[in-house]
Design a protein around this motif. Structure first.
Motif, PDB file in Angstrom:
ATOM      1  N   TYR A 164      -1.923  13.504 -12.527  1.00 38.73           N
ATOM      2  CA  TYR A 164      -2.896  13.503 -11.441  1.00 38.73           C
ATOM      3  C   TYR A 164      -3.182  12.079 -10.967  1.00 38.73           C
ATOM      4  O   TYR A 164      -3.362  11.838  -9.766  1.00 38.73           O
ATOM      5  CB  TYR A 164      -4.201  14.166 -11.886  1.00 38.73           C
ATOM      6  N   LEU A 165      -3.250  11.132 -11.904  1.00 41.08           N
ATOM      7  CA  LEU A 165      -3.520   9.738 -11.534  1.00 41.08           C
ATOM      8  C   LEU A 165      -2.406   9.187 -10.648  1.00 41.08           C
ATOM      9  O   LEU A 165      -2.672   8.528  -9.633  1.00 41.08           O
ATOM     10  CB  LEU A 165      -3.659   8.897 -12.806  1.00 41.08           C
ATOM     11  N   VAL A 166      -1.160   9.457 -11.018  1.00 37.33           N
ATOM     12  CA  VAL A 166      -0.024   9.019 -10.201  1.00 37.33           C
ATOM     13  C   VAL A 166      -0.057   9.697  -8.840  1.00 37.33           C
ATOM     14  O   VAL A 166       0.180   9.070  -7.803  1.00 37.33           O
ATOM     15  CB  VAL A 166       1.301   9.325 -10.937  1.00 37.33           C
ATOM     16  N   ASN A 167      -0.369  10.990  -8.834  1.00 40.68           N
ATOM     17  CA  ASN A 167      -0.413  11.747  -7.591  1.00 40.68           C
ATOM     18  C   ASN A 167      -1.449  11.182  -6.620  1.00 40.68           C
ATOM     19  O   ASN A 167      -1.159  10.931  -5.440  1.00 40.68           O
ATOM     20  CB  ASN A 167      -0.728  13.212  -7.910  1.00 40.68           C
ATOM     21  N   VAL A 168      -2.662  10.965  -7.123  1.00 39.47           N
ATOM     22  CA  VAL A 168      -3.742  10.448  -6.280  1.00 39.47           C
ATOM     23  C   VAL A 168      -3.441   9.022  -5.829  1.00 39.47           C
ATOM     24  O   VAL A 168      -3.703   8.652  -4.675  1.00 39.47           O
ATOM     25  CB  VAL A 168      -5.076  10.514  -7.039  1.00 39.47           C
ATOM     26  N   SER A 169      -2.874   8.209  -6.717  1.00 39.20           N
ATOM     27  CA  SER A 169      -2.557   6.823  -6.365  1.00 39.20           C
ATOM     28  C   SER A 169      -1.522   6.761  -5.250  1.00 39.20           C
ATOM     29  O   SER A 169      -1.661   5.982  -4.293  1.00 39.20           O
ATOM     30  CB  SER A 169      -2.043   6.071  -7.598  1.00 39.20           C
ATOM     31  N   LEU A 170      -0.477   7.591  -5.352  1.00 38.16           N
ATOM     32  CA  LEU A 170       0.540   7.607  -4.313  1.00 38.16           C
ATOM     33  C   LEU A 170      -0.036   8.091  -2.982  1.00 38.16           C
ATOM     34  O   LEU A 170       0.301   7.559  -1.915  1.00 38.16           O
ATOM     35  CB  LEU A 170       1.704   8.514  -4.730  1.00 38.16           C
ATOM     36  N   ALA A 171      -0.894   9.118  -3.053  1.00 31.54           N
ATOM     37  CA  ALA A 171      -1.521   9.613  -1.824  1.00 31.54           C
ATOM     38  C   ALA A 171      -2.329   8.518  -1.145  1.00 31.54           C
ATOM     39  O   ALA A 171      -2.293   8.362   0.086  1.00 31.54           O
ATOM     40  CB  ALA A 171      -2.414  10.809  -2.139  1.00 31.54           C
ATOM     41  N   THR A 172      -3.054   7.737  -1.940  1.00 34.05           N
ATOM     42  CA  THR A 172      -3.872   6.654  -1.393  1.00 34.05           C
ATOM     43  C   THR A 172      -3.005   5.571  -0.756  1.00 34.05           C
ATOM     44  O   THR A 172      -3.286   5.092   0.349  1.00 34.05           O
ATOM     45  CB  THR A 172      -4.744   6.040  -2.493  1.00 34.05           C
ATOM     46  N   VAL A 173      -1.932   5.194  -1.460  1.00 32.17           N
ATOM     47  CA  VAL A 173      -1.043   4.140  -0.955  1.00 32.17           C
ATOM     48  C   VAL A 173      -0.358   4.586   0.338  1.00 32.17           C
ATOM     49  O   VAL A 173      -0.306   3.827   1.320  1.00 32.17           O
ATOM     50  CB  VAL A 173       0.001   3.773  -2.026  1.00 32.17           C
ATOM     51  N   ILE A 174       0.160   5.817   0.353  1.00 32.00           N
ATOM     52  CA  ILE A 174       0.864   6.304   1.546  1.00 32.00           C
ATOM     53  C   ILE A 174      -0.080   6.372   2.739  1.00 32.00           C
ATOM     54  O   ILE A 174       0.273   5.978   3.861  1.00 32.00           O
ATOM     55  CB  ILE A 174       1.490   7.680   1.259  1.00 32.00           C
ATOM     56  N   THR A 175      -1.294   6.868   2.502  1.00 30.32           N
ATOM     57  CA  THR A 175      -2.271   6.944   3.592  1.00 30.32           C
ATOM     58  C   THR A 175      -2.600   5.555   4.132  1.00 30.32           C
ATOM     59  O   THR A 175      -2.780   5.372   5.347  1.00 30.32           O
ATOM     60  CB  THR A 175      -3.557   7.626   3.102  1.00 30.32           C
ATOM     61  N   ALA A 176      -2.661   4.563   3.237  1.00 31.17           N
ATOM     62  CA  ALA A 176      -3.028   3.207   3.658  1.00 31.17           C
ATOM     63  C   ALA A 176      -1.903   2.501   4.407  1.00 31.17           C
ATOM     64  O   ALA A 176      -2.144   1.772   5.377  1.00 31.17           O
ATOM     65  CB  ALA A 176      -3.439   2.386   2.439  1.00 31.17           C
ATOM     66  N   VAL A 177      -0.649   2.707   3.978  1.00 29.50           N
ATOM     67  CA  VAL A 177       0.458   1.940   4.562  1.00 29.50           C
ATOM     68  C   VAL A 177       1.130   2.654   5.728  1.00 29.50           C
ATOM     69  O   VAL A 177       1.911   2.031   6.450  1.00 29.50           O
ATOM     70  CB  VAL A 177       1.535   1.617   3.489  1.00 29.50           C
ATOM     71  N   PHE A 178       0.813   3.939   5.948  1.00 31.23           N
ATOM     72  CA  PHE A 178       1.498   4.681   7.012  1.00 31.23           C
ATOM     73  C   PHE A 178       1.306   4.056   8.395  1.00 31.23           C
ATOM     74  O   PHE A 178       2.282   3.969   9.164  1.00 31.23           O
ATOM     75  CB  PHE A 178       1.039   6.141   7.027  1.00 31.23           C
ATOM     76  N   PRO A 179       0.104   3.594   8.771  1.00 31.16           N
ATOM     77  CA  PRO A 179      -0.028   2.945  10.089  1.00 31.16           C
ATOM     78  C   PRO A 179       0.883   1.721  10.246  1.00 31.16           C
ATOM     79  O   PRO A 179       1.458   1.502  11.321  1.00 31.16           O
ATOM     80  CB  PRO A 179      -1.506   2.551  10.145  1.00 31.16           C
ATOM     81  N   ALA A 180       1.020   0.943   9.161  1.00 27.76           N
ATOM     82  CA  ALA A 180       1.913  -0.215   9.224  1.00 27.76           C
ATOM     83  C   ALA A 180       3.371   0.231   9.349  1.00 27.76           C
ATOM     84  O   ALA A 180       4.170  -0.395  10.069  1.00 27.76           O
ATOM     85  CB  ALA A 180       1.735  -1.079   7.979  1.00 27.76           C
ATOM     86  N   MET A 181       3.737   1.306   8.669  1.00 27.99           N
ATOM     87  CA  MET A 181       5.096   1.843   8.785  1.00 27.99           C
ATOM     88  C   MET A 181       5.378   2.278  10.221  1.00 27.99           C
ATOM     89  O   MET A 181       6.456   2.014  10.759  1.00 27.99           O
ATOM     90  CB  MET A 181       5.271   3.035   7.836  1.00 27.99           C
ATOM     91  N   GLN A 182       4.387   2.932  10.826  1.00 27.60           N
ATOM     92  CA  GLN A 182       4.558   3.350  12.213  1.00 27.60           C
ATOM     93  C   GLN A 182       4.711   2.157  13.147  1.00 27.60           C
ATOM     94  O   GLN A 182       5.490   2.190  14.103  1.00 27.60           O
ATOM     95  CB  GLN A 182       3.372   4.209  12.647  1.00 27.60           C
ATOM     96  N   ALA A 183       3.961   1.086  12.861  1.00 25.53           N
ATOM     97  CA  ALA A 183       4.019  -0.097  13.726  1.00 25.53           C
ATOM     98  C   ALA A 183       5.401  -0.755  13.676  1.00 25.53           C
ATOM     99  O   ALA A 183       5.893  -1.262  14.700  1.00 25.53           O
ATOM    100  CB  ALA A 183       2.949  -1.101  13.305  1.00 25.53           C
ATOM    101  N   TYR A 184       6.051  -0.752  12.507  1.00 24.86           N
ATOM    102  CA  TYR A 184       7.345  -1.419  12.369  1.00 24.86           C
ATOM    103  C   TYR A 184       8.527  -0.483  12.628  1.00 24.86           C
ATOM    104  O   TYR A 184       9.529  -0.894  13.207  1.00 24.86           O
ATOM    105  CB  TYR A 184       7.466  -2.020  10.957  1.00 24.86           C
ATOM    106  N   LEU A 185       8.420   0.766  12.171  1.00 24.88           N
ATOM    107  CA  LEU A 185       9.549   1.699  12.284  1.00 24.88           C
ATOM    108  C   LEU A 185       9.432   2.637  13.477  1.00 24.88           C
ATOM    109  O   LEU A 185      10.423   3.250  13.867  1.00 24.88           O
ATOM    110  CB  LEU A 185       9.673   2.525  10.994  1.00 24.88           C
TER     111      LEU A 185
END
Length: 429
Positions: A347-368
Motif C-alpha cells: 500500500y505504501l508503494v502504491n500510494v507513493s507512486l500515485a502521489t508522484v505520478i499526480t505531481a509530475v504529470f503536468p510537467a510530462m504534458q508540458a514536455y511530451l
C-alpha cells in the motif's frame, strides 16, 4: 502543503498498522484508526472555523494516519473470507472506495459544496463513514487467524468460525488455520517486519513480485487519467461545466463495473483479470495517443470523441482487474507471519507512486505534449508481459496451498513440509 499532510499521515499509518494489529487485533485496530479519522476531521473543521491553517494541516495529518485503515481492511477481509469467496469480497471492499470517491465528486459540484464558501463543510462530512463503522464495531468478528496465533483459544476460534461460515462443524477450518500457523512459525516464530521481508530469499522474491503488481496498477496512468480527467475533457472541446460531470460519469462507471464485476475474480481467477486489465489499459492509452495526435494536427474532425471513448474503455479495463487484483495478490501470497507487513509495504508503494505520478504529470504534458501517454503504454505493456511469467493463480486455494505453489516455483527446498501439511489436512477433511 495540505495534500502532503494527508499523504505523510497515510505513510505513518501504514508503518504503524502492522504493530497495532499485532498488539490489538484487527477489530480494535480498525476502531483506533477510525477514531483517528474522526479526530482529524474535527481538528480540520475547527481549523477552518478558527482560520488556523496550522490546525487544519495537523487535522489532515491525523486524518491521513487514520486513513491507513485501508491496509488493515484489505488483510482483514482476506483472513475472514472462505477460499471460494475471497476474491469477490476483496473486490467489493475495493469498490467501496470507488463509491466514496464518486460521492466526494458529487458533493464537490458547484451546486453543492464545491464553492469557496461551502467547501469547509466537507471536513464534517468525513465524520459519517467513521461513525458508521463505530456503530457496526460490535458486529465485527475478529480474524480467526489472529485468534489462533495470539490467543490460541480453540473455543473462541470455533465460535468465530461458526459465525463466519454459518455452520457448526468447523473442524476442517480450524485444522487449516493451525497448519498455516505451523508453516508460518517454521519460517519465523515472530511476526515479520517490513525489513524482514528482504532478509529471506523466498520472501524477497514474492515481495518483489507483489511490489511490481502494485507498481503496474499505478503505472497504467490511472492516477493521471482520473485526477486530470476534467482537463482532458476540456481539451476535447467540452465546456468546464460538462467536463465536471464527465469526471463524475467516469467515476460512476468505474464503481459500477467494479461492483458488478466482483464475482469475476472468483470465476475467471485473479491472474487473467489482472493481466487482461493491464493489456487493455495499455491498448487504450495507445489509442488515446493516436486520437490526440490526429486531433492536434486536424487530421480528423471528430477524433476527440474517439479519445473520450478510449478513456472510458480505459476506466472499464482498470476497474475489472488492476483496481483490486494487486491488493488481493498481496494478501494471498504471504503467510500468516508476513501478510500484514507485506500489505503495508504494498500500500505504501502504491500510494507513493500515485502521489508522484499526480505531481509530475503536468510537467510530462508540458514536455511530451500529445505523446505523454506513450510512457504509460510502454511501461504497462512491459510489466504485464513480465508478470505473465511469474504470477500464479490463487483462485479457490487455501493460503497453505498458495504457499506450496509459490515455494515450488521460487524455493523448492521448502515444499515437502508444506505438501505434508496439506496432505494431512485433506485426510482430516
Amino acid at each position: 502543503m495540505i495534500g502532503c499532510g494527508v499523504m505523510l499521515g497515510v505513510s505513518v499509518g501504514f508503518l504503524v498498522a502492522n504493530h497495532l494489529v499485532e498488539w490489538l487485533g484487527f477489530r480494535k485496530t480498525l476502531l483506533v484508526f477510525n477514531v483517528l479519522e474522526m479526530m482529524g476531521s474535527i481538528a480540520a473543521g475547527c481549523g477552518v472555523t478558527a482560520r488556523s491553517y496550522e490546525l487544519f494541516i495537523i487535522g489532515r495529518f491525523i486524518f491521513g494516519v487514520g486513513n491507513a485503515c485501508v491496509v488493515v481492511c484489505g488483510v482483514y477481509v482476506a483472513e475472514i473470507s472462505t477460499n471460494n469467496h475471497r476474491g469477490s469480497l476483496n473486490v467489493l471492499a475495493t469498490a467501496s472506495f470507488s463509491v466514496g470517491i464518486l460521492l466526494a465528486n458529487v458533493v464537490g459540484l458547484p451546486q453543492l459544496l464545491g464553492t469557496p464558501d461551502n467547501w469547509q463543510h466537507t471536513c464534517w462530512i468525513c465524520l459519517v463513514p467513521s461513525l458508521i463503522l463505530i456503530a457496526a464495531y460490535r458486529f465485527l468478528p475478529e480474524s480467526p487467524r489472529w485468534l489462533c496465533r495470539k490467543q490460541q483459544d480453540t473455543g473462541k476460534l470455533a465460535a468465530v468460525l461458526q459465525l463466519l461460515r454459518g455452520r457448526q462443524n468447523v473442524d476442517a477450518d480450524i485444522c487449516a488455520i493451525q497448519d498455516e500457523l505451523e508453516a508460518a512459525q517454521k519460517l519465523s516464530s515472530q511476526k515479520l517486519s517490513i525489513p524482514d521481508l528482504f532478509r529471506d530469499r523466498f520472501l524477497r522474491k514474492i515481495t518483489g513480485i507483489c511490489l511490481l503488481v502494485m507498481a503496474a496498477q499505478r503505472l497504467t496512468g490511472f492516477s493521471a487519467v482520473f485526477v486530470y480527467s476534467t482537463e482532458i475533457f476540456r481539451q476535447c472541446g467540452i465546456t468546464q461545466a460538462l467536463a465536471s460531470y464527465g469526471t463524475i460519469i467516469l467515476t460512476a462507471l468505474s464503481a459500477v463495473v467494479a461492483l458488478l464485476g466482483s464475482p469475476l475474480q472468483d470465476i475467471f481467477g485473479r491472474r487473467p483479470m489482472l493481466l487482461g486489465g493491464l493489456f487493455g489499459c495499455a491498448l487504450c492509452t495507445a489509442v488515446m495517443v493516436v486520437f490526440t495526435v490526429l486531433t492536434k494536427y486536424a487530421a480528423c474532425n471528430t477524433c476527440q470523441y474517439g479519445n473520450l471513448v478510449a478513456m472510458t474503455l480505459f476506466m472499464v479495463c482498470y476497474a475489472v482487474g488492476p483496481a483490486s487484483a494487486p491488493f488481493l495478490f498481496t494478501a494471498e501470497m504471504f503467510g500468516m507471519s508476513s501478510r500484514q507487513s507485506a500489505s503495508a509495504l504494498g500500500y505504501l508503494v502504491n500510494v507513493s507512486l500515485a502521489t508522484v505520478i499526480t505531481a509530475v504529470f503536468p510537467a510530462m504534458q508540458a514536455y511530451l505534449m500529445e505523446w505523454t501517454f506513450t510512457i504509460f503504454t510502454g511501461i504497462t505493456f512491459i510489466l504485464a508481459v513480465f508478470l505473465s511469467t511469474v504470477l500464479v493463480e490463487t483462485k479457490g486455494k487455501s493460503f497453505l496451498e498458495i504457499q506450496s505453489m509459490l515455494e515450488d516455483r521460487f524455493c523448492a527446498g521448502r515444499k515437502a513440509s508444506l505438501e505434508s501439511m496439506i496432505s494431512q489436512r485433506t485426510d482430516l477433511e
